[in-house]
Design an enzyme around this catalytic site. Structure first.
Site, short mmCIF file in Angstrom:
data_model
loop_
_atom_site.label_atom_id
_atom_site.label_comp_id
_atom_site.label_asym_id
_atom_site.label_seq_id
_atom_site.Cartn_x
_atom_site.Cartn_y
_atom_site.Cartn_z
N LYS A 1 48.68 52.84 34.68
CA LYS A 1 48.71 53.23 36.10
C LYS A 1 49.85 54.19 36.42
CE LYS A 1 45.50 50.17 37.97
NZ LYS A 1 45.34 48.82 38.47
N ARG B 1 44.15 42.88 32.52
CA ARG B 1 43.05 43.86 32.48
C ARG B 1 43.61 45.15 31.90
NH1 ARG B 1 41.09 47.96 35.55
NH2 ARG B 1 38.83 48.15 35.69
N1 HH2 Z 1 42.43 48.36 38.60
C1 HH2 Z 1 41.43 49.26 38.56
C2 HH2 Z 1 40.09 48.86 38.72
N2 HH2 Z 1 39.78 47.57 38.88
N3 HH2 Z 1 40.44 45.32 39.07
C3 HH2 Z 1 41.41 44.40 39.12
N4 HH2 Z 1 41.10 43.11 39.29
N5 HH2 Z 1 42.73 44.74 39.00
C4 HH2 Z 1 43.13 46.03 38.83
O1 HH2 Z 1 44.36 46.28 38.76
C5 HH2 Z 1 42.12 47.04 38.78
C6 HH2 Z 1 40.75 46.64 38.92
C7 HH2 Z 1 41.75 50.70 38.32
O2 HH2 Z 1 41.75 51.00 36.95
P1 HH2 Z 1 40.56 51.71 36.14
O3 HH2 Z 1 39.34 50.86 36.16
O4 HH2 Z 1 41.05 52.05 34.80
O5 HH2 Z 1 40.32 53.07 36.89
P2 HH2 Z 1 39.19 53.55 37.88
O6 HH2 Z 1 39.22 52.68 39.08
O7 HH2 Z 1 39.57 54.97 38.18
O8 HH2 Z 1 37.86 53.44 37.19
#
Ligand code: HH2
Length: 312
Positions: free
Chosen positions: A241, A275
């Site tokens: 992040k 995660r």
């Molecule tokens: N962060 C993201 C998405 N979903 N869910 C939970 N429970 N906690 C988190 O910190 C979280 C989440 C963002 O990360 P990522 O899926 O890699 O990116 P994007 O939302 O751009 O697909």
């Protein structure tokens, strides 16, 4: 004579999880020890890995690598939630995630989680074989979400954020960020209770990077033990992040060390679910953390998948 600096009791210890199990579908996961959730983004635009997975076969092969590395859960998403991300229509999100869920539920023994704010997507994924709903809006965005998760017997991740991915950074104003996160997660837990979701099915997540400044993310990790008062297992998602980029001045792909440091510190602060995009290094880092904290009783006990028990 100089005094010995040891002898004052344990120096490194992991704060215990408020609950040691998490009920998802018809299984009970052991969250007394660290469980790693592998991220599979079936999106063209996720902040660190958008467009990487070419289709179901590609995602299955990434998932297999994650399971072999010790993932205890897989989290599949069809909508980016990065700051400023546009909303994806439910039918498009279903088209992105459901074929993977169907195939993965036949192939892997680990529980599948769907990362969505929409009840229609959650329902479709649960029918296809998912057993966890990971809702970054904490059951607030779609008024039908809590009922859909309750009816589907899902495990639920309630995450803290304010506003929507498009607007959330305007809402990163707090007097006491951790106090506000605890209070607002309490409201999300109330939504879960009101819909009939049993407490044993719910984990909480402070929402690293969601309506938070870089400094507020650091405060949340520092003060994570305050979340244990909610009485639910804690999940954190620091992986790659931007608070890490802000601190380290490195691009998304160069944030693994920062991700691992965050996971280990969160584990010591009481988190048990992590995660991450990079499963193998996270499993290794958490296995070491657990051993140093004195939590490993048997030789070779490793973080993650060995810990997720079936049935129960
Ligand atoms: N962060 C993201 C998405 N979903 N869910 C939970 N429970 N906690 C988190 O910190 C979280 C989440 C963002 O990360 P990522 O899926 O890699 O990116 P994007 O939302 O751009 O697909």
């Amino acid at each position: 004579m100089a005094r010995a600096s040891h002898g004052g009791g344990a120096v490194v210890s992991a704060r215990p999880s408020p609950r040691t199990t998490w009920r998802v579908g018809d299984r009970t996961l052991d969250v007394s020890r660290p469980v790693v959730m592998g991220i599979l983004n079936m999106t063209p635009d996720s902040f660190s890995d958008g467009g990487e997975l070419a289709g179901v076969d590609d995602a299955l092969s990434r998932a297999e690598t994650m399971v072999e590395a010790g993932a205890g859960l897989l989290d599949v998403g069809g909508e980016s939630t990065r700051p400023g991300a546009p909303e994806v229509p439910a039918d498009e999100e279903i088209r992105r995630v459901v074929p993977f869920v169907e195939a993965a539920s036949r192939r892997f023994d680990v529980p599948l989680s769907v990362d969505t704010r929409k009840a229609a997507v959650a329902r479709a994924a649960l029918e296809a074989g998912a057993s966890v709903v990971n809702d970054v809006s904490g059951l607030a965005w779609d008024p039908d979400m809590a009922a859909a998760a309750a009816r589907g017997g899902a495990g639920v991740v309630v995450m803290h954020m304010r506003g929507t991915p498009a607007t959330m950074q305007e809402h990163a104003v707090y007097e006491d960020v951790t106090g506000s996160v605890v209070a607002e997660l309490g409201e999300a837990l109330q939504r879960a209770r009101a819909a009939g979701i049993p407490a044993e099915r719910v984990v909480v997540d402070p929402g690293i990077g969601f309506a938070k400044t870089p400094e507020q993310n650091l405060v949340l990790l520092r003060e994570l033990p305050r979340l244990t008062e909610l009485g639910h297992p804690i999940l954190v998602g620091p992986s790659r992040k931007s608070f890490l980029g802000h601190l380290l001045r490195v691009r998304t792909r160069e944030r693994l060390a920062g991700t691992l440091a965050s996971c280990v510190l969160a584990y010591l602060g009481g988190a048990r679910l992590f995660r991450v995009h990079d499963v193998a290094p996270a499993v290794q880092a958490l296995t070491v953390a657990r051993a140093v904290a004195g939590e490993v009783r048997e030789a070779g006990g490793r973080a993650s998948s060995a810990l997720a028990s079936g049935g129960a």
